[in-house]
Design an enzyme around this catalytic site. Structure first.
Site, PDB file in Angstrom:
ATOM      1  N   ARG A  75     -33.839  -4.428  62.462  1.00  0.00           N
ATOM      2  CA  ARG A  75     -33.370  -5.787  62.768  1.00  0.00           C
ATOM      3  C   ARG A  75     -32.680  -6.351  61.527  1.00  0.00           C
ATOM      4  O   ARG A  75     -33.197  -6.215  60.414  1.00  0.00           O
ATOM      5  CB  ARG A  75     -34.570  -6.668  63.115  1.00  0.00           C
ATOM      6  CG  ARG A  75     -34.195  -8.059  63.574  1.00  0.00           C
ATOM      7  CD  ARG A  75     -33.831  -8.129  65.022  1.00  0.00           C
ATOM      8  NE  ARG A  75     -34.977  -7.811  65.855  1.00  0.00           N
ATOM      9  CZ  ARG A  75     -34.881  -7.475  67.147  1.00  0.00           C
ATOM     10  NH1 ARG A  75     -33.707  -7.435  67.739  1.00  0.00           N
ATOM     11  NH2 ARG A  75     -35.959  -7.185  67.843  1.00  0.00           N
TER      12      ARG A  75
ATOM     13  N   SER B 247     -30.751 -11.822  68.607  1.00  0.00           N
ATOM     14  CA  SER B 247     -30.698 -12.251  70.014  1.00  0.00           C
ATOM     15  C   SER B 247     -31.287 -11.204  70.952  1.00  0.00           C
ATOM     16  O   SER B 247     -31.691 -11.536  72.062  1.00  0.00           O
ATOM     17  CB  SER B 247     -29.262 -12.574  70.431  1.00  0.00           C
ATOM     18  OG  SER B 247     -28.415 -11.482  70.165  1.00  0.00           O
TER      19      SER B 247
ATOM     20  N   HIS C 172     -25.040  -5.749  68.073  1.00  0.00           N
ATOM     21  CA  HIS C 172     -25.720  -4.666  67.364  1.00  0.00           C
ATOM     22  C   HIS C 172     -24.664  -3.737  66.759  1.00  0.00           C
ATOM     23  O   HIS C 172     -23.639  -3.456  67.390  1.00  0.00           O
ATOM     24  CB  HIS C 172     -26.562  -3.822  68.332  1.00  0.00           C
ATOM     25  CG  HIS C 172     -27.739  -4.528  68.932  1.00  0.00           C
ATOM     26  ND1 HIS C 172     -28.185  -5.762  68.512  1.00  0.00           N
ATOM     27  CD2 HIS C 172     -28.599  -4.127  69.914  1.00  0.00           C
ATOM     28  CE1 HIS C 172     -29.253  -6.110  69.229  1.00  0.00           C
ATOM     29  NE2 HIS C 172     -29.525  -5.135  70.079  1.00  0.00           N
TER      30      HIS C 172
ATOM     31  N   THR D 193     -32.988 -18.743  82.341  1.00  0.00           N
ATOM     32  CA  THR D 193     -32.941 -19.611  81.161  1.00  0.00           C
ATOM     33  C   THR D 193     -32.920 -18.820  79.854  1.00  0.00           C
ATOM     34  O   THR D 193     -32.796 -19.404  78.784  1.00  0.00           O
ATOM     35  CB  THR D 193     -34.161 -20.541  81.135  1.00  0.00           C
ATOM     36  OG1 THR D 193     -35.327 -19.708  81.236  1.00  0.00           O
ATOM     37  CG2 THR D 193     -34.144 -21.521  82.284  1.00  0.00           C
TER      38      THR D 193
ATOM     39  N   CYS E  60     -30.078  -1.953  75.132  1.00  0.00           N
ATOM     40  CA  CYS E  60     -28.781  -2.354  74.571  1.00  0.00           C
ATOM     41  C   CYS E  60     -28.234  -1.373  73.533  1.00  0.00           C
ATOM     42  O   CYS E  60     -27.051  -1.023  73.568  1.00  0.00           O
ATOM     43  CB  CYS E  60     -28.878  -3.757  73.972  1.00  0.00           C
ATOM     44  SG  CYS E  60     -30.444  -4.090  73.158  1.00  0.00           S
TER      45      CYS E  60
ATOM     46  N   LYS F  85     -36.652   4.831  73.135  1.00  0.00           N
ATOM     47  CA  LYS F  85     -35.723   4.527  74.240  1.00  0.00           C
ATOM     48  C   LYS F  85     -34.379   5.184  73.960  1.00  0.00           C
ATOM     49  O   LYS F  85     -33.730   5.711  74.872  1.00  0.00           O
ATOM     50  CB  LYS F  85     -35.506   3.013  74.360  1.00  0.00           C
ATOM     51  CG  LYS F  85     -36.675   2.213  74.911  1.00  0.00           C
ATOM     52  CD  LYS F  85     -36.380   0.705  74.802  1.00  0.00           C
ATOM     53  CE  LYS F  85     -37.654  -0.094  74.608  1.00  0.00           C
ATOM     54  NZ  LYS F  85     -37.389  -1.480  74.157  1.00  0.00           N
TER      55      LYS F  85
ATOM     56  N   ARG G  57     -37.023   2.241  83.694  1.00  0.00           N
ATOM     57  CA  ARG G  57     -35.889   3.069  83.232  1.00  0.00           C
ATOM     58  C   ARG G  57     -36.144   4.563  83.310  1.00  0.00           C
ATOM     59  O   ARG G  57     -35.245   5.335  83.621  1.00  0.00           O
ATOM     60  CB  ARG G  57     -35.525   2.692  81.796  1.00  0.00           C
ATOM     61  CG  ARG G  57     -34.859   1.340  81.690  1.00  0.00           C
ATOM     62  CD  ARG G  57     -34.510   1.071  80.239  1.00  0.00           C
ATOM     63  NE  ARG G  57     -34.079  -0.308  80.066  1.00  0.00           N
ATOM     64  CZ  ARG G  57     -34.266  -0.995  78.950  1.00  0.00           C
ATOM     65  NH1 ARG G  57     -34.870  -0.428  77.910  1.00  0.00           N
ATOM     66  NH2 ARG G  57     -33.844  -2.235  78.868  1.00  0.00           N
TER      67      ARG G  57
ATOM     68  N   GLN H  79     -29.662  -4.298  64.318  1.00  0.00           N
ATOM     69  CA  GLN H  79     -29.722  -5.057  65.565  1.00  0.00           C
ATOM     70  C   GLN H  79     -29.861  -6.558  65.354  1.00  0.00           C
ATOM     71  O   GLN H  79     -30.661  -7.024  64.542  1.00  0.00           O
ATOM     72  CB  GLN H  79     -30.879  -4.535  66.435  1.00  0.00           C
ATOM     73  CG  GLN H  79     -30.685  -3.089  66.850  1.00  0.00           C
ATOM     74  CD  GLN H  79     -31.723  -2.561  67.825  1.00  0.00           C
ATOM     75  OE1 GLN H  79     -32.107  -1.401  67.710  1.00  0.00           O
ATOM     76  NE2 GLN H  79     -32.173  -3.357  68.776  1.00  0.00           N
TER      77      GLN H  79
ATOM     78  N   ASN I 191     -24.650  -7.284  72.120  1.00  0.00           N
ATOM     79  CA  ASN I 191     -25.886  -6.830  72.777  1.00  0.00           C
ATOM     80  C   ASN I 191     -26.238  -7.654  74.004  1.00  0.00           C
ATOM     81  O   ASN I 191     -26.881  -7.151  74.929  1.00  0.00           O
ATOM     82  CB  ASN I 191     -27.050  -6.861  71.776  1.00  0.00           C
ATOM     83  CG  ASN I 191     -27.258  -8.236  71.169  1.00  0.00           C
ATOM     84  OD1 ASN I 191     -26.337  -8.783  70.539  1.00  0.00           O
ATOM     85  ND2 ASN I 191     -28.423  -8.813  71.351  1.00  0.00           N
TER      86      ASN I 191
END
Ligand code: 25A
Ligand code: L14
Length: 340
Positions: free
Chosen positions: A235, A159, A242, A12, A129, A213, A100, A156, A315
């Protein structure tokens, strides 16, 4: 042709919904499909190939008979459910950051390190992403010119932080226009008509986890442990895609023309670079597409062997759902997953 039983955990969510679309678009060989989410979404309906399916709560039994499980429900759910799905015989493609950097878990971008999937022991991690789109653009250059250093600033979309963050932007724009204030539910500050230099949590060294990351995942995916990465993640009030300002220092000299030539032949990359004609990638145009778009390719003016560029990708697609489905396609191509 073989077909596969698929489960989507987090069906969802913003990424889960995109996974469903991408599976349909790519005509993935699905036999049975199960949509899993939290208790609060159980019973909701999801449409797939025109048929309606009920969202189920996650249970160990839900993974019975599943060949490939696509996870995008946050790291804690991945840690809880991935071992169970694997124990039931599924291969898990996990979109969270949980596994990761685990040396036992391949971290894969199909255009860059497809062969790494062969090392999987049940779990394959889908990278962050912002990292995915950067390595798709940089790896072809690295192979020819050896990148020593990357300085990257991201712009970014909301979403990335999920469906609630999308609502934050919508509600804040509406409230501002009406002279009211909407209190953000998902993001750390008001994002409408603003930018926030803060994604994920801050570490003691002053960098955010999102920024780290980009350092660590880039090295792992590109098999380049010595690449230096200086990231700033921001952001911006954009719904999807992005954007990144990327500056690199290469060992061998590279001209913008050479870079354009390398990138125009690179898999998964589209060069849109004619700034005098106002041609450069922008998030609004890239949303809904699966490629990584590169423009504004130019010489860096501040050091030798420096090259600057602008990199944009959706993204939710290449940064998450599309890359995950491509990994699933690699599993089939290399015959690394059970099917029937
Ligand atoms: O936000 P979550 O927790 O990560 O949830 C994402 C999905 O996981 C399900 C959830 O079902 C949704 O499908 N899920 C959550 N808890 C679960 C549980 N205990 C669970 N599944 C099983 N067991 P849902 O139906 O409950 O979610 C409905 C909507 O609510 C949002 N939401 C859910 N939990 C939330 C939440 N919002 C804020 N805080 C929470 N604790 C959810 O938004 C869904 O729309 P979303 O799906 O858009 O969530 C975004 C999450 O995905 C991460 N993300 C986004 N892009 C990437 C990514 N992660 C990796 N790579 C990306 N490229 C975001 O960081 C965010 O966590
Ligand atoms: O680790 O909030 O892949 O935009 C990437 C998107 C974490 C959240 C990850 C965001 C996510 C991030």
């Amino acid at each position: 042709m073989k077909s596969y039983n698929i489960a989507i955990l987090g069906a969802t969510g913003a990424v889960g919904q995109t996974m469903i679309k991408v599976l349909e678009e790519r005509d993935f060989p699905v036999d049975e499909i199960r949509f899993l989410a939290s208790e609060r979404s159980a019973g909701k309906e999801i449409e797939y190939y025109g048929l309606k399916y009920k969202v189920e709560p996650v249970t160990p039994e839900a993974f019975e008979g599943i060949d490939i499980a696509l996870f995008s429900a946050g790291g804690s759910r991945s840690k809880e459910w991935a071992p169970i799905a694997v124990q039931k015989g599924a291969v898990v493609v996990d979109n969270s950051s949980a596994f990761r950097m685990d040396p036992e878990v391949p971290l894969v971008v199909p255009e860059v390190n497809p062969e790494d999937v062969k090392q999987h022991k049940g779990i394959i991690a889908n990278p962050n992403c912002s990292t995915i789109q950067m390595v798709v653009a940089l790896n072809p250059i690295h192979r020819e010119k050896t990148i020593k250093r990357i300085i990257v600033s991201t712009y970014q979309a909301v979403s990335g932080a999920g469906a609630t963050a999308i609502q934050d932007l919508e509600q804040e724009i509406k409230a501002t226009m009406e002279g009211k204030f909407y209190y953000p539910q998902a993001l750390p500050a008001h994002i409408a008509f603003n930018v926030i230099p803060h994604i994920d949590v801050f570490e003691d060294n002053g960098y955010t986890k999102e920024e780290l990351k980009m350092v660590n995942e880039t090295r792992k995916i590109m098999h380049a442990p010595d690449i230096k990465v200086s990231p700033t993640c921001v952001r911006v009030p954009v719904y999807i895609s992005h954007s990144e300002s990327v500056v690199i220092e290469t060992e061998k000299p590279i001209t913008p023309e050479e870079a354009r030539d390398i990138l125009s032949k690179a898999e998964g990359v589209i060069v849109e670079d004619d700034p005098k004609a106002n041609v450069y990638p922008m998030p609004i145009d890239v949303a809904g597409k699966d490629d990584v778009f590169v423009g504004r390719i130019r010489e860096d003016l501040s050091f030798d062997n420096g090259l600057a560029m602008w990199v944009v990708a959706d993204n939710l697609r290449k940064g998450a759902a599309t890359n995950a489905v491509q990994i699933a396609e690699l599993l089939i191509k290399y015959d690394l997953v059970r099917g029937h």
